[in-house]
Every structure is written in C-alpha cells, then in structure tokens.
Design a protein around this motif. Structure first.
Motif: not given
Lengths: 525, 243
Positions: A385-390, A468-472
């Motif tokens: 969850i942490y590293s995604s758009y979720a 926002y996760p890295p790369g987002t």
C-alpha cells in the motif's frame, strides 16, 4: 424501512474497512507518538514559546479569515438568496467557482498581479496575501451555507414581523437570529479549513503552525515532534467540530435541490445599484481579476511558456485523472454506505458511529492525516500500500467521505419512507428496494457528489504531498514543487492548465451523464 | 378477521395507543375516525407490520402476526395492500411500471407470472380504473384523482385480502372525492376485500363505512354503524361530528 437492515454485511464490511485503512493509522500514529515514543519527553520540552506563538498566529489568521468570510458570505447570501437583485440566479453559480479550484491557483494569481504592476512579488504583504486568498476561497462556502439557511426561513415568520416593525429591523431582529446556527457553522468550518490550510501560507512564505509541522516532518524528519504538534491542532479542530456537530451534521447546504419553505424576498429599493455594484466588485476580485492576470501573465511572452507548462504537466494527466476518478468512486460508495445505514429507522445505538468516524477524520488537518498514513503503512507487511497509488486513494477517501456522506444522507432524508414501505408491503426484498427505488431517486445527488469528490481529489495537496510514492507524478504536487523555482509566467501557465482541465472534466462528466440524469430527474409532488 | 388485543404503542416516550382492543370483521369497510394524532395511522401501520407495538398481539384470520414485540409474519406475507397518505407513487416509474413492479419482482416466487401474464394483469387493472391511456405516463403527469386510482390499482394488483387506506383523499377536490369514494365502495364487492379506511373527516366516513370506530387519544371512544354513530349520545362524538 427494514429495521434489521443495519446488520447488513455490506455495512459491516465498509465500516470495518474504513476503520482498518483510515482510522487505525491515525489512532496508531498519534497513540505511539504520545504514549510509546522514547523521545516524547524531549519533544514535550520542544513545545516551547515559539510553538505556541505559531499556534496563536494560526488561530488569529484563521479567525480573521473565518470572520471576513462569514461577513461577506452573509452579505452575498442575503443579496443573492433573499432579494430579486438582477442576475442573482447566475451569480449564485458563478461566485462558487473559487470553491472549485485549489487555493494555490489564486495565490499564484495574486502574486502575478504584484509582479505585473510592481515587478516585485514580495510587495504583497504575506499575511495580507494569505488572508485575501483564503477569504476569496472560503467566502463562497459561507455564502452557500448562509444563503441556504436564509432561503429556508419560513416566509410567514418574517411577514408577521412586517405588521410591527420596518424591514431593516426585521433583518436584524428576526432574520439574522433565525440563521444563527448557519452563521456558527460557517465560522467553524471556515476556521477549520483555514487553520489546516498549508499550501497558501507556504506559497506566501508565512510561517504558521501547519508549515512548521510540515518542516519538522519533511526537513528535519522529526516525525514524533510533528505528530505531537499536530495533536494540538487536532484538539482545537475536533473540539470545535464536535461542539457544533449537530448544526454541521444537519447543515442545509449539504442538500442538493432541497425543497425549502416559501421564501420571503426583500425589495432593495434605493440600495439596488449599490448592491449590484458590490456583487460585481466581488466577482471582479474573486474571479475575473485573478484569472485575467493568470491569462495575461502566462501569454505575455507568446505561447512558449504555455507549451512548456503543458509539456511539464503532460506526464501527470493520466495518473491525476485516474486517481481522482477512482478516489471519487470510492468516496461516493463509502459516503452512500455511511449515509444509507445511518438514516435507517433503527433503534441500533451505534447507527451514528460511522458518521462520527467520518467527522473525526474530516476534522484532522490534511498534513497530519498524511503523516499518520505514512507512519502506519511504512511497514514491510503494508508496503504494497505504502509504495503504491493505494495510499493516495486512502488519503482522499479519509478526507472527503464526510462531505459525500452528508450530501447523500440529506438526499436520502428527502425521500419519503413510504416509498420504500410501499415496496416492502409488496414483498420487495431490501436489496431490491435499495437498487430499484432508493438509488434511482437519488441518482442526481450521487452524480453531483461524484463530481464534487473528483474536484476535491484532483486539487488535493495537503495530504497527497506527504503521501506520494517515489516516481508518482500528480498535477498539484508537480505545480507546487516547480513553482518554487520557476518563472512567474510558467507557474501561471501551469495553474491555468490545471484549472482548464478541472473545468474540462466537469463539462465532460456533465455531458456523459446528462441523458442519464435527465431520465432520473422527477417532479416529486 | 383482524384482531388487535391489548395493544400499547409508543413513539419514543410518547404514548400513542393505550391497551387498545379492536375487532375488524371480514368483507366490511371499517372507518377509523379521529382527529390528528389520535393514533389512527399507527393502528394501520401496526396491522401492516410496518411498526412493532410495545405490548399486545395482532392476529389476522386467527393467525398471530405480531406478538411480544416481535413481527411473526412480515408485511408482504400478510396479504395486505396499503395506500399511504402521500400515495407513495414511485416517481421514476411509469404508471405501468408502478403497477407491474410488485408482480415482476415476485415472479421468482410466483412462477406462473410470465411477462405476458404480468402485462395482462396490469392492463386489466388499468382498464378497471380507466387508466389505460396513461400507462406510459409518469405519476407527476397525472391529475390528483388519477394518482389516487393508480395507488389503489398498485395495491390491488397483488390480490390482497385486506386493503389499508391512510387518509387517501387528502388534497382532493369535493367532486373528485365523491367519484373516488364510489370507486372504493365498489372495490369491496369486486375484489372481495376487507377495507380499513382512516380519516378525520366524518362526512367521508358516513359516506362509505359499514362500521365506524371513533378513536381519541389512543383509545376507542365508540364503535358502531353509521346510524349508531350519528345518533350517539357520547359527548366527544357529538362534539367531533358538529365540528
């Protein structure tokens, strides 16, 4: 309606999911920071004079904005909802535009203004800038709350006063006291929105409590101190919201197309021209002027900056729209579930518990909510969850489900119980009653709630900038991060593009849904 | 046919019915007559199973349907039709769909209800009430009287034994009221119905009732035929009728 419906598994699933994904992170983060953090005592020492000075400053600024917005909102609400002043129908809609755009867009516009006229953006005093921009943003909200309250006053209450006193005394002694709950609601909501606002003070470089929390979190990585500071802000917001919860929970502005009592309108006589001038002045200040400036600024050197801004924002289009779309869908679903089950005629004591949870999360400032989600989900088990758009969608759902639940709840309340009871007597099962009777009757509200939620998600910055996760790449975050070092014209172009896309999406939704909505708009008599 | 035994009912802490006992005979049109807030509508809703009494028992055809604060038989299994005060017409359905909805949704339990059967049944009902021309209209496109007839047709299409009518003629002009009252009188014979009709208007009750039950503050003041009520010496009834 069926009393046993509150035990519906869907309700349990939605409620438990909301608790697990949204509420537990907040309780976990604040709980661990306050009770289990080894540096708690050190952090407590850090809450010094400077902290309380910043907190006081935030309270003063938020109070000023809330007072100005409520005063202006009362005046505009009265003129547009209680008089037959020219163009009142059009202005009721047009003046809501600032509410639909992210606060930083107006902040950029006003800085542009000083850049154009004085070639120096620092000339606009920072505090004045924050107050001006946030008052412009929140006055439509006050106008909506107070205007709806004014138009819901039973005409006979005012007409009976006409037999005894003159119109100006009626306004002061009858009308205004009758809308006292709306005035309080307006003040409390604007105060909470203002004290939680982060992007505008940061843009004007005003150091207040939310910017301090953000600095502790993102610059010094002192999460515990940031949370401890947040606790102070949460206490203020929750205290205010819970004190006024009854007024706010039943606020008429949360209704779409509600049927009010017959409305008494006043004749402005000699004040007509002056009042119209005031409305035009406000329209100029809050919409026409800032947007003209943005246009001028972004196009003064030709279209090059505009193209550059477009190219910069292009990679963010799909993710921003898709995330806002998904967020809005879930927000409507959560809002509907909470609203539907809490409006049932049931003796179940916990039927309002979902409402309270939504209110609690709504009252928590965006930055703090963002920190809570990060702290909770930043564990190996929850890394998916942490590293995604979720995580961003969870942020949206937590922040905006309260508004969605209120809008849908008030629509459901307007549907007479007898419509579902008539189906119940005919043996229609609860699920079919919901699907074939209730939902079709509130389709327009569901659609409007979806569009409003989409707009809120699309412009959300306070929480998503933390999450926002890295790369987002999300549009408001991209604009906010670039604007610090970009030339003024590029920032203006970017904000204009964001605004245009918001508008384009609203228009697209409208045309997609128009035939559908038309089929489900009925004359209930 | 319908028996209410020692029914006590409250809304929150506000008492509505006090230890009320009432017998409704089969194939009769019984009017519950009383002023606003007397508890007439509550009696209808209790019989329908839309509310649960605080104490007492309700039986239909000697079968207990509500007892000890429990609904033993749910509303749709009581073979009743209910006409609400606001008529509760589904504004998003056409006239045809308003009537057909119950039949369509119950077709899994009533296997004989094919699409054609449903259509025939609905049009039979529309013809009976003179609504056939309006089948594709929405409720808001009908006149006040047509709406009343639609609400009645919708209730009768599932062939109930009991029809509960909660002040259905409010907001209708006198001429239309007379016409619909005539319709209601005929329903009893044509559909072999037991009708309970709630009203605060004694003229309406006198025009159609076989039996009148006068209710005041949750208690029965008197029961009798139209003539018996008209000639009653009861002070409350005299006062109520004079008004």
């Amino acid at each position: 309606m069926d009393r046993r419906i509150i035990k519906h598994p869907l309700y349990t699933i939605v409620l438990l999911s909301f608790i697990f994904f949204v509420v537990v992170p907040v309780i976990y983060t604040i709980g661990t920071a306050l009770f289990f953090d080894v540096s708690f005592n050190d952090n407590l020492q850090s809450l010094d004079k400077h902290t309380f000075f910043l907190l006081s400053k935030s309270i003063v600024i938020a109070s000023v904005i809330a007072i100005f917005s409520t005063l202006l909102g009362t005046t505009l609400g009265f003129l547009l909802y209680k008089t037959n002043i020219k163009f009142h129908r059009s202005f009721k809609i047009i003046l809501l535009i600032p509410l639909l755009i992210s606060p930083y867009i107006l902040a950029v516009a006003w800085k542009d203004c000083f850049f154009i006229f004085f070639n120096n953006t620092n000339l606009i005093p920072s505090y004045l800038g924050v107050i001006l921009v946030l008052t412009t943003i929140f006055t439509p909200l006050s106008m909506l709350i107070i205007g709806n309250a004014l138009s819901n006053i039973n005409a006979q209450l005012e007409e009976s006063g006409f037999m005894i006193i003159n119109p100006s005394k009626i306004i002061l002694r009858i009308t205004l006291p009758l809308i006292k709950p709306a005035l309080i609601t307006s003040f409390v909501l604007v105060f909470i929105f203002s004290i939680s606002e982060f992007s505008v003070p940061a843009f004007f470089d005003v150091k207040i409590f939310t910017t301090e929390i953000f600095t502790q979190f993102s610059a010094f990585y002192n999460h515990s101190l940031a949370i401890l500071q947040s606790a102070l802000l949460i206490i203020i917001c929750v205290f205010l919201l819970f004190t006024e919860r009854q007024y706010i929970a039943n606020a008429p502005f949360f209704s779409i197309g509600s049927k009010g009592n017959s409305n008494k309108t006043y004749n402005l006589k000699g004040w007509n021209s002056l009042s119209l001038l005031f409305i035009f002045f406000w329209f100029f200040i809050s919409i026409l002027f800032p947007f003209s400036i943005l246009f001028f600024q972004s196009l003064k050197d030709g279209t090059s900056k505009f193209i550059q801004a477009f190219e910069l924002l292009l990679p963010t289009f799909s993710s921003s729209i898709a995330l806002s779309f998904a967020g809005a869908l879930i927000i409507v679903f959560v809002g509907f579930s909470a609203a539907y089950f809490s409006t049932q005629q049931t003796k179940t004591k916990n039927k309002k518990s979902f409402d309270w949870l939504l209110l609690l999360i709504f009252a928590i400032p965006s930055t703090i909510f963002g920190i809570s989600l990060i702290k909770y989900y930043n564990h190996p088990v929850l890394d998916f969850i942490y590293s995604s758009y979720a995580i961003i969608i969870i942020g949206y759902v937590g922040k905006f489900s309260f508004i969605s639940a209120k809008l849908i709840g008030n629509a459901i309340k307007q549907i007479p119980n007898s419509l579902c009871e008539a189906a119940q007597v005919q043996g229609i099962v609860p699920f079919k009653r919901l699907l074939k009777i209730l939902i079709p009757l509130i389709i327009p509200t569901l659609f409007i709630t979806f569009v409003i939620s989409f707009i809120f998600c699309f412009g959300e910055l306070g929480t998503s900038i933390m999450l926002y996760p890295p790369g987002t790449e999300l549009m408001p975050i991209k604009v906010f991060t670039i604007m610090a070092n970009a030339p003024q014209s590029l920032t203006s172009s970017m904000t204009l593009i964001v605004f245009s896309i918001t508008l384009l999406m609203i228009i697209s939704f409208y045309f997609i849904m128009k035939p559908f909505i038309k089929n489900y708009s009925y004359t209930n008599d | 046919m319908i028996k209410l035994n020692n029914i006590t009912h409250t809304y929150g802490i506000k008492p509505v019915l006090h230890d009320l006992t009432l017998d409704i005979e089969a194939n009769q049109l019984t009017c519950l007559l009383g002023s606003s807030g007397s508890g007439k509508t509550s009696i209808l809703r209790l019989i329908a199973g839309l509310e649960i009494p605080k104490s007492g028992e309700i039986t239909i055809d000697n079968i207990s349907v509500t007892e000890n604060k429990q609904i033993l038989i749910p509303p749709h299994k009581r073979t009743i039709g209910f006409i609400f005060q606001d008529l509760a017409l589904w504004s998003h359905f056409t006239v045809y769909k308003n009537i057909a909805f119950g039949l369509t949704e119950q077709k899994t339990t009533r296997r004989q209800s094919t699409k054609k059967n449903i259509k025939d049944t609905v049009f039979k009902m529309l013809n009976f009430f003179g609504l056939q021309e309006h089948a594709e209209k929405y409720p808001h496109q009908l006149s006040g009287g047509q709406k009343q007839l639609l609400a009645i047709s919708r209730s009768l299409v599932l062939k109930p034994k009991i029809l509960l009518m909660d002040e259905p003629l409010t907001n209708i002009d006198v001429k239309m009221k007379r016409k619909i009252l005539e319709h209601i009188k005929k329903l009893k014979q044509n559909f072999n119905l037991t009708i309970i009709y709630v009203t605060h208007d004694h003229k309406e009750a006198f025009a159609i009732a076989d039996k009148i039950v006068v209710i005041d503050e949750g208690k029965i003041e008197a029961t009798g035929t139209v003539e018996q009520i008209k000639n009653s010496e009861n002070k409350f009834i005299k006062y109520f009728i004079e008004i």
